[in-house]
Design a protein around this motif. Structure first.
Motif, PDB file in Angstrom:
ATOM      1  N   ASN A  94      64.049  72.029  43.936  1.00  0.00           N
ATOM      2  CA  ASN A  94      62.859  72.551  43.254  1.00  0.00           C
ATOM      3  C   ASN A  94      63.219  73.681  42.287  1.00  0.00           C
ATOM      4  OD1 ASN A  94      60.852  70.864  44.378  1.00  0.00           O
ATOM      5  ND2 ASN A  94      60.830  72.059  46.266  1.00  0.00           N
ATOM      6  N   GLU A  95      64.199  74.509  42.662  1.00  0.00           N
ATOM      7  CA  GLU A  95      64.637  75.572  41.762  1.00  0.00           C
ATOM      8  C   GLU A  95      65.267  74.983  40.503  1.00  0.00           C
ATOM      9  OE1 GLU A  95      67.201  78.165  43.871  1.00  0.00           O
ATOM     10  OE2 GLU A  95      65.636  78.941  45.213  1.00  0.00           O
ATOM     11  N   LEU A  96      66.075  73.933  40.678  1.00  0.00           N
ATOM     12  CA  LEU A  96      66.677  73.286  39.512  1.00  0.00           C
ATOM     13  C   LEU A  96      65.609  72.643  38.632  1.00  0.00           C
ATOM     14  CD1 LEU A  96      69.812  71.656  41.184  1.00  0.00           C
ATOM     15  CD2 LEU A  96      69.799  73.479  39.489  1.00  0.00           C
ATOM     16  N   LEU A  97      64.592  72.065  39.266  1.00  0.00           N
ATOM     17  CA  LEU A  97      63.483  71.498  38.488  1.00  0.00           C
ATOM     18  C   LEU A  97      62.796  72.585  37.662  1.00  0.00           C
ATOM     19  CD1 LEU A  97      61.527  68.864  40.634  1.00  0.00           C
ATOM     20  CD2 LEU A  97      62.674  68.518  38.448  1.00  0.00           C
ATOM     21  N   GLY A  98      62.620  73.750  38.263  1.00  0.00           N
ATOM     22  CA  GLY A  98      62.006  74.857  37.536  1.00  0.00           C
ATOM     23  C   GLY A  98      62.829  75.277  36.328  1.00  0.00           C
ATOM     24  N   GLN A  99      64.148  75.329  36.514  1.00  0.00           N
ATOM     25  CA  GLN A  99      65.025  75.673  35.392  1.00  0.00           C
ATOM     26  C   GLN A  99      64.967  74.613  34.297  1.00  0.00           C
ATOM     27  OE1 GLN A  99      66.615  78.480  34.956  1.00  0.00           O
ATOM     28  NE2 GLN A  99      66.034  79.333  36.927  1.00  0.00           N
ATOM     29  N   MET A 100      64.924  73.349  34.711  1.00  0.00           N
ATOM     30  CA  MET A 100      64.831  72.264  33.733  1.00  0.00           C
ATOM     31  C   MET A 100      63.505  72.316  32.986  1.00  0.00           C
ATOM     32  SD  MET A 100      66.521  69.169  35.984  1.00  0.00           S
ATOM     33  CE  MET A 100      66.137  67.899  34.768  1.00  0.00           C
ATOM     34  N   ARG A 101      62.432  72.691  33.687  1.00  0.00           N
ATOM     35  CA  ARG A 101      61.120  72.784  33.040  1.00  0.00           C
ATOM     36  C   ARG A 101      61.137  73.835  31.927  1.00  0.00           C
ATOM     37  NH1 ARG A 101      58.658  73.553  37.207  1.00  0.00           N
ATOM     38  NH2 ARG A 101      57.780  71.470  37.636  1.00  0.00           N
ATOM     39  N   ILE A 102      61.892  74.909  32.156  1.00  0.00           N
ATOM     40  CA  ILE A 102      61.997  75.957  31.142  1.00  0.00           C
ATOM     41  C   ILE A 102      62.885  75.514  29.983  1.00  0.00           C
ATOM     42  CG2 ILE A 102      62.817  78.318  30.720  1.00  0.00           C
ATOM     43  CD1 ILE A 102      62.090  78.966  33.621  1.00  0.00           C
ATOM     44  N   GLU A 103      64.053  74.948  30.320  1.00  0.00           N
ATOM     45  CA  GLU A 103      65.035  74.623  29.293  1.00  0.00           C
ATOM     46  C   GLU A 103      64.623  73.456  28.418  1.00  0.00           C
ATOM     47  OE1 GLU A 103      67.488  76.367  28.393  1.00  0.00           O
ATOM     48  OE2 GLU A 103      67.194  77.819  29.994  1.00  0.00           O
ATOM     49  N   LYS A 104      63.782  72.559  28.930  1.00  0.00           N
ATOM     50  CA  LYS A 104      63.412  71.400  28.102  1.00  0.00           C
ATOM     51  C   LYS A 104      62.553  71.815  26.905  1.00  0.00           C
ATOM     52  CE  LYS A 104      59.415  69.857  30.934  1.00  0.00           C
ATOM     53  NZ  LYS A 104      58.403  69.737  29.894  1.00  0.00           N
ATOM     54  N   GLN A 105      61.995  73.016  26.953  1.00  0.00           N
ATOM     55  CA  GLN A 105      61.244  73.511  25.806  1.00  0.00           C
ATOM     56  C   GLN A 105      62.169  73.849  24.634  1.00  0.00           C
ATOM     57  OE1 GLN A 105      57.982  73.336  25.977  1.00  0.00           O
ATOM     58  NE2 GLN A 105      58.093  72.716  28.136  1.00  0.00           N
ATOM     59  N   ASN A 106      63.466  74.078  24.930  1.00  0.00           N
ATOM     60  CA  ASN A 106      64.423  74.423  23.884  1.00  0.00           C
ATOM     61  C   ASN A 106      65.122  73.205  23.299  1.00  0.00           C
ATOM     62  OD1 ASN A 106      63.909  77.174  24.302  1.00  0.00           O
ATOM     63  ND2 ASN A 106      65.426  77.283  25.940  1.00  0.00           N
ATOM     64  N   ILE A 107      64.790  72.010  23.797  1.00  0.00           N
ATOM     65  CA  ILE A 107      65.414  70.783  23.305  1.00  0.00           C
ATOM     66  C   ILE A 107      64.744  70.372  22.001  1.00  0.00           C
ATOM     67  CG2 ILE A 107      65.813  68.341  23.847  1.00  0.00           C
ATOM     68  CD1 ILE A 107      65.938  69.078  26.756  1.00  0.00           C
ATOM     69  N   PRO A 108      65.523  69.893  21.018  1.00  0.00           N
ATOM     70  CA  PRO A 108      64.915  69.444  19.753  1.00  0.00           C
ATOM     71  C   PRO A 108      63.840  68.395  19.991  1.00  0.00           C
ATOM     72  CG  PRO A 108      67.305  69.555  19.557  1.00  0.00           C
ATOM     73  CD  PRO A 108      66.990  69.783  21.005  1.00  0.00           C
ATOM     74  N   SER A 109      62.796  68.433  19.166  1.00  0.00           N
ATOM     75  CA  SER A 109      61.661  67.526  19.349  1.00  0.00           C
ATOM     76  C   SER A 109      62.062  66.064  19.246  1.00  0.00           C
ATOM     77  CB  SER A 109      60.583  67.849  18.310  1.00  0.00           C
ATOM     78  OG  SER A 109      61.124  67.762  17.001  1.00  0.00           O
ATOM     79  N   ALA A 110      63.162  65.777  18.510  1.00  0.00           N
ATOM     80  CA  ALA A 110      63.586  64.387  18.347  1.00  0.00           C
ATOM     81  C   ALA A 110      64.030  63.758  19.663  1.00  0.00           C
ATOM     82  CB  ALA A 110      64.715  64.302  17.321  1.00  0.00           C
ATOM     83  N   THR A 111      64.564  64.570  20.566  1.00  0.00           N
ATOM     84  CA  THR A 111      65.062  64.050  21.839  1.00  0.00           C
ATOM     85  C   THR A 111      64.282  64.570  23.039  1.00  0.00           C
ATOM     86  OG1 THR A 111      66.677  65.856  21.933  1.00  0.00           O
ATOM     87  CG2 THR A 111      67.407  63.798  20.925  1.00  0.00           C
ATOM     88  N   ARG A 112      63.251  65.376  22.786  1.00  0.00           N
ATOM     89  CA  ARG A 112      62.526  65.999  23.894  1.00  0.00           C
ATOM     90  C   ARG A 112      61.737  64.972  24.714  1.00  0.00           C
ATOM     91  NH1 ARG A 112      58.859  70.759  22.084  1.00  0.00           N
ATOM     92  NH2 ARG A 112      60.901  71.488  21.370  1.00  0.00           N
ATOM     93  N   SER A 113      61.245  63.905  24.045  1.00  0.00           N
ATOM     94  CA  SER A 113      60.442  62.918  24.767  1.00  0.00           C
ATOM     95  C   SER A 113      61.265  62.224  25.855  1.00  0.00           C
ATOM     96  CB  SER A 113      59.880  61.883  23.793  1.00  0.00           C
ATOM     97  OG  SER A 113      60.932  61.231  23.100  1.00  0.00           O
TER      98      SER A 113
END
Length: 225
Positions: A58-77
């Protein structure tokens, strides 16, 4: 506009968390398989280990939830889809673990009874053990926070010492510059005095030569008259 370096770093960090989460999920599945074959105290111990692994997931999921906002929109989906798949898988593992935890007969073995009072005592004991574990984890986090605070304090002391040394160096350099300026001022005054003396000597020399020329002219004039 976001910095491309930041988005690349976000993608790499998201991929790193994703790889780590896959390992944690595999470990959690293995623990869940082991729980199904255990009973009594070994089963409770295995459930506690699985709960810790689930917390880590769950902690890793939380970190991923934060970091996915920094992914370029082209690959974010695509990243969002993988994230939702992880959430669904972990939610299923969580439900499976809860089902195993609620299996009181397997959990308490031969001590399981339909007696409500006995069940309540066992439930209280389980809650006490769970509370003790949470307290241990909180204590570990507190010790880690204290360690980080001590390290930060040490870094702060070192930084202050470096700043003090730099301040002393700057003051020493400033004093040297002021002393050098004093030497320059004295040198300028000395050169000005020498220049004045040279000008005075030149005037005296010109005057003497003029007097000598006049005397010579006077002697020559008197000789011919």
């Amino acid at each position: 506009m976001s910095n491309p370096l930041d988005t690349d770093a976000g993608s790499e960090l998201f991929a790193s968390y994703e790889a780590e989460l896959r390992l944690v999920q595999a470990d959690l599945n293995q623990k869940l398989d082991q729980i199904a074959e255990l009973s009594g105290e070994p089963r409770k111990s295995a459930i506690r280990l699985a709960e810790r692994t689930l917390d880590e997931a769950n902690e890793l999921l939380g970190q991923m939830r934060i970091e996915k906002q920094n992914i370029p929109s082209a690959t974010r989906s695509k990243a969002n889809q993988r994230f939702r798949n992880f959430e669904s898988d972990i939610d299923g593992q969580k439900r499976k673990l809860k089902t195993m935890s609620d299996d009181r007969k397997a959990l308490f073995g031969n001590r399981y009874s339909d007696n409500p009072d006995h069940d309540q005592q066992l439930e209280q004991r389980q809650q006490l053990l769970s509370g003790t574990e949470r307290l241990d984890r909180s204590s570990q986090r507190l010790r880690e926070s204290q360690r980080i605070a001590n390290e930060t304090e040490g870094i702060g002391r070192d930084t202050l010492a470096d700043l003090q040394l730099q301040r002393e160096t700057i003051q020493h350099t400033r004093m040297n510059m002021l002393e050098s300026e004093g030497y320059v001022d004295r040198s300028v005054k000395t050169l000005r005095g020498m220049a004045r003396r040279m000008a005075t000597n030149r005037i005296i020399t010109v005057a003497i030569i003029t007097v000598l020329v006049l005397l010579i002219i006077a002697v020559i004039y008197s000789k011919f008259h």
